[in-house]
Design an enzyme around this catalytic site. Structure first.
Site, PDB file in Angstrom:
ATOM      1  CG  ASN A 201      -0.221  -0.151   2.521  1.00 46.19           C
ATOM      2  OD1 ASN A 201       0.580   0.708   2.899  1.00 46.19           O
ATOM      3  ND2 ASN A 201      -0.480  -1.245   3.246  1.00 46.19           N
ATOM      4  CG  ASP A 270      -7.312  -5.208   5.471  1.00 47.93           C
ATOM      5  OD1 ASP A 270      -6.962  -5.065   6.659  1.00 47.93           O
ATOM      6  OD2 ASP A 270      -7.838  -4.307   4.803  1.00 47.93           O
ATOM      7  CE  LYS A 280       9.372 -11.834 -13.877  1.00 47.04           C
ATOM      8  NZ  LYS A 280      10.323 -11.049 -14.705  1.00 47.04           N
ATOM      9  CE  LYS A 332     -10.226  -3.915  13.704  1.00 52.54           C
ATOM     10  NZ  LYS A 332      -9.125  -3.649  12.758  1.00 52.54           N
TER      11      LYS A 332
END
Length: 394
Positions: A201, A270, A280, A332
């Site tokens: 990210n 996630d 590869k 949470k």
């Protein structure tokens, strides 16, 4: 006060002044004649917002005994870059220019950031002068090692701006976290697809590293569990480097029980690839399908620990910020959650600035857009206030 002498590293000083001002410092600059060969007084005046002093014999300034006024004004004098010449003149007690005179006339602490060729740094005269300054109680910051402007490699480089800012800030920090241990996750994770590809990210790690800086300045012991980033870890922290979410999970569950406070600032993937290819993957087809499995939830599992620390989560959202943040806070079982809108330009991922809203079960506090280090300083203080409130409850 920042003293600048005639070394090539002087080109970094406008950024140093800007960063110090970001931390709330009022910076006055004193330049030697040599410094003006590398950077102009006007540049430093613009970034500092103050008149730049460069002459001991300034008739206007001396009407008010300018050098004495400056010497009394300073809370800290940082000389960066500090050449072998200024180091020798201070060690000899000379007062033949404004900067050397200020060093004699001030009662403020003085920090020297050496910058010179590695052979000059190792010279017996320089080392004798450095030892003299240390004995007198001056602070020697550096030098760093690496490639130098002349092509040599070795000790002699001026410390990087980030390091000088941190060292300067430490002089004025309130050590209110002296007895606390903060465990902080930061940066992205990388989930391998094959030996050359991964899923990740946009997290740069800047916010988590800024929090680590701020906690260290406030006196905390800091363990920083970091994914792959391109920034240097704060001086004085315990750095645990990881790559994948699974590695971060294992380290977080190892270190979190040792801490008083756990800050889950990392942008953890996630999902991960179910079967990582050992070779590869070749581009043989128009489409490639990956099977993903869910990663373990680090902050939620830390919150399930029998001896859990005070827990702060982060929520990087693009819409319905308050709704999603409060949902995570409750679901949470966190003590606090800091939420930000990463869809807004100029804040969040990869930006130097950020804006946060801190949510607890009872309140919410806005931290407006500012440099991430400023945000981190405010956030650390707010987290500590909530931590103390919880600790003192009967």
């Amino acid at each position: 006060m920042l003293g600048i002498t005639g070394g090539i590293a002087a080109y970094k000083t406008p950024e140093l002044v800007r960063r110090l001002k970001d931390h709330g410092a009022d910076v006055r600059v004193v330049m030697t004649d040599g410094a003006k060969a590398f950077i102009t007084p006007l540049t430093l005046q613009v970034v500092s917002g103050n008149h730049v002093s460069d002459s001991l014999l300034d008739s206007q300034a001396e009407l008010a005994m300018g050098h004495i006024e400056l010497a009394k004004w300073a809370d800290l004098i940082v000389i960066a870059p500090a050449t072998a010449d200024i180091i020798a003149r201070i060690a000899a007690g000379m007062a033949n220019d404004l900067l050397a005179t200020l060093c004699l006339a001030t009662s403020a602490p003085i920090a020297i950031a050496p910058a010179m060729n590695q052979q000059m740094w190792h010279a017996k005269a320089t080392q004798a002068n450095i030892n003299t300054l240390k004995q007198w109680g001056l602070h020697i910051w550096g030098p760093g090692a690496g490639e130098q402007a002349c092509g040599d490699i070795g000790l002699g480089r001026m410390l990087e701006v980030d390091e000088l800012v941190t060292l300067s800030s430490d002089f004025f920090a309130d050590k209110y976290l002296q007895d606390q241990h903060w465990v902080i996750t930061a940066g992205p994770t990388r989930e391998a697809i094959d030996p050359v590809r991964y899923i990740s990210n946009y997290s740069s790690g800047k916010m988590g590293y800024a929090i680590a800086h701020a906690a260290l300045r406030a006196g905390a012991k800091v363990t920083l569990i970091s994914g792959p980033v391109n920034i240097s870890a704060p001086r004085g922290c315990e750095l645990i480097e990881v790559t994948s979410a699974e590695q971060m999970y294992q380290q977080a569950l190892t270190y979190a029980p040792q801490g008083t406070t756990f800050i889950a600032c990392a942008a953890v993937a996630d999902y991960r690839v179910a079967d990582i290819a050992k070779e590869k993957i070749k581009k043989d087809n128009e489409h490639m399908q990956l099977s993903l499995v869910k990663n373990q939830d680090i902050v939620a599992d830390v919150a399930k620990l029998a001896n859990k620390p005070f827990i702060v989560g982060f929520a990087a959202e693009t819409q319905n910020i308050a709704h999603y943040a409060r949902g995570k806070l409750k679901r949470k079982n966190l003590d606090l959650i800091a939420a930000n809108d990463v869809a807004k330009a100029g804040q969040g991922f990869n930006s130097d600035d950020n804006a946060l809203t801190l949510y607890s079960a009872f309140d919410e506090i806005e931290i407006p857009l500012a440099n991430k280090q400023v945000i981190a300083t405010k956030l650390v203080s707010l987290i500590n206030q909530h931590y103390l409130a919880k600790s003192t409850k009967p």
